[in-house]
Design an enzyme around this catalytic site. Structure first.
Site, PDB file in Angstrom:
ATOM      1  N   GLY A  48      -5.263 -25.048 -14.304  1.00 27.15           N
ATOM      2  CA  GLY A  48      -6.558 -24.385 -14.468  1.00 27.15           C
ATOM      3  C   GLY A  48      -7.201 -24.796 -15.775  1.00 27.15           C
ATOM      4  O   GLY A  48      -6.512 -25.191 -16.729  1.00 27.15           O
TER       5      GLY A  48
ATOM      6  N   GLN B 164     -12.807 -24.744 -22.855  1.00 28.99           N
ATOM      7  CA  GLN B 164     -11.679 -25.558 -23.332  1.00 28.99           C
ATOM      8  C   GLN B 164     -12.075 -27.020 -23.556  1.00 28.99           C
ATOM      9  O   GLN B 164     -11.345 -27.767 -24.205  1.00 28.99           O
ATOM     10  CB  GLN B 164     -10.489 -25.474 -22.371  1.00 28.99           C
ATOM     11  CG  GLN B 164      -9.845 -24.082 -22.349  1.00 28.99           C
ATOM     12  CD  GLN B 164      -8.677 -24.046 -21.401  1.00 28.99           C
ATOM     13  OE1 GLN B 164      -8.849 -23.850 -20.203  1.00 28.99           O
ATOM     14  NE2 GLN B 164      -7.482 -24.254 -21.924  1.00 28.99           N
TER      15      GLN B 164
ATOM     16  N   CYS C  59      -0.867 -22.769 -21.588  1.00 29.38           N
ATOM     17  CA  CYS C  59      -2.304 -23.009 -21.709  1.00 29.38           C
ATOM     18  C   CYS C  59      -2.514 -24.366 -22.370  1.00 29.38           C
ATOM     19  O   CYS C  59      -1.848 -24.672 -23.356  1.00 29.38           O
ATOM     20  CB  CYS C  59      -2.931 -21.905 -22.559  1.00 29.38           C
ATOM     21  SG  CYS C  59      -4.693 -22.111 -22.794  1.00 29.38           S
ATOM     22  N   LEU C  60      -3.440 -25.146 -21.830  1.00 32.22           N
ATOM     23  CA  LEU C  60      -3.693 -26.475 -22.392  1.00 32.22           C
ATOM     24  C   LEU C  60      -4.238 -26.392 -23.818  1.00 32.22           C
ATOM     25  O   LEU C  60      -4.152 -27.355 -24.567  1.00 32.22           O
ATOM     26  CB  LEU C  60      -4.662 -27.254 -21.492  1.00 32.22           C
ATOM     27  CG  LEU C  60      -4.118 -27.554 -20.087  1.00 32.22           C
ATOM     28  CD1 LEU C  60      -5.197 -28.205 -19.232  1.00 32.22           C
ATOM     29  CD2 LEU C  60      -2.871 -28.420 -20.137  1.00 32.22           C
TER      30      LEU C  60
ATOM     31  N   HIS D 221      -6.090 -15.523 -16.188  1.00 34.68           N
ATOM     32  CA  HIS D 221      -5.877 -16.304 -17.420  1.00 34.68           C
ATOM     33  C   HIS D 221      -7.136 -17.115 -17.752  1.00 34.68           C
ATOM     34  O   HIS D 221      -7.614 -17.095 -18.887  1.00 34.68           O
ATOM     35  CB  HIS D 221      -4.664 -17.231 -17.225  1.00 34.68           C
ATOM     36  CG  HIS D 221      -4.455 -18.217 -18.339  1.00 34.68           C
ATOM     37  ND1 HIS D 221      -3.311 -18.242 -19.100  1.00 34.68           N
ATOM     38  CD2 HIS D 221      -5.246 -19.228 -18.799  1.00 34.68           C
ATOM     39  CE1 HIS D 221      -3.416 -19.222 -19.999  1.00 34.68           C
ATOM     40  NE2 HIS D 221      -4.575 -19.831 -19.836  1.00 34.68           N
TER      41      HIS D 221
ATOM     42  N   HIS E 111     -10.535 -16.865 -20.892  1.00 39.41           N
ATOM     43  CA  HIS E 111     -11.156 -17.884 -21.751  1.00 39.41           C
ATOM     44  C   HIS E 111     -12.661 -17.656 -21.879  1.00 39.41           C
ATOM     45  O   HIS E 111     -13.248 -17.942 -22.922  1.00 39.41           O
ATOM     46  CB  HIS E 111     -10.914 -19.285 -21.189  1.00 39.41           C
ATOM     47  CG  HIS E 111      -9.547 -19.837 -21.479  1.00 39.41           C
ATOM     48  ND1 HIS E 111      -9.098 -20.084 -22.748  1.00 39.41           N
ATOM     49  CD2 HIS E 111      -8.532 -20.197 -20.647  1.00 39.41           C
ATOM     50  CE1 HIS E 111      -7.864 -20.584 -22.697  1.00 39.41           C
ATOM     51  NE2 HIS E 111      -7.491 -20.656 -21.428  1.00 39.41           N
TER      52      HIS E 111
END
Ligand code: NI
Length: 177
Positions: free
Chosen positions: A46, A51, A102-103, A144, A148
């Site tokens: 995701g 991001q 999480c990236l 999640h 963000h």
């Protein structure tokens, strides 16, 4: 299409509240395509637009679950899904726990408790409205990613001690790199 740079904590942009999308044009479709390419390349399941530094309410998700027909268990089924302006309702009282990553908090994982089910209203790339009851990993993943949009990271759901441990491990990892 292009792979976009992913911003990482403690970049202050990750704390920005993203704005609703009002125009469903070619530029939006390009951004969504780039977000998918970036997510698959990372790899992740995701990604929220913030991001990659874009403060718009756009999420891309592909759980890439194992293909049950693949005996070696290596193949996954791709099911790319885009959620624009997602709104939650009717969160279940029942909760589930998943080990999240999480990236934007690379290579760190921790258990997070969230409602097990949630109803999501959203728009697609053409502005068309949809609604679906999300369960299982999809329910966790979309919550999640939705966090963000509100400037929240999964580590914010942890105890202070646990969060500090994760950030310390991340600092160590960066130093080693
Ligand atoms: Ni994340």
């Amino acid at each position: 299409m292009a792979i976009l740079p992913i911003i990482e904590t403690p970049d202050p942009r990750l704390r920005v509240i993203s704005k609703p999308v009002g125009t469903f044009d070619a530029e939006l479709k390009t951004l969504v395509a780039d977000m998918f390419e970036t997510m698959y390349d990372a790899p992740g399941i995701g990604l929220a637009a913030i991001q990659v530094g874009v403060a718009k309410r756009i999420l891309v998700i592909d759980l890439q679950e194992p293909d049950p027909d693949d005996e070696e268990g290596k193949k996954v089924i791709r099911e790319p899904r885009v959620f624009i302006n997602p709104v939650f309702s009717d969160e279940s009282e029942e909760h589930s726990v998943y080990q999240e990553g999480c990236l934007s908090v690379p290579e760190q994982y921790a258990d997070v408790t969230r409602p097990a089910e949630v109803t999501v209203d959203w728009q697609d790339e053409d502005g068309k409205h949809h609604q679906e009851r999300m369960t299982g990993l999809m329910a966790t993943c979309i919550q999640h990613e939705h966090d963000h949009l509100e400037g929240i990271l999964f580590i914010d759901h942890l105890s202070r001690l646990k969060r500090e441990m994760v950030l310390k491990k991340l600092a160590k990892l960066r130093k080693a790199a």
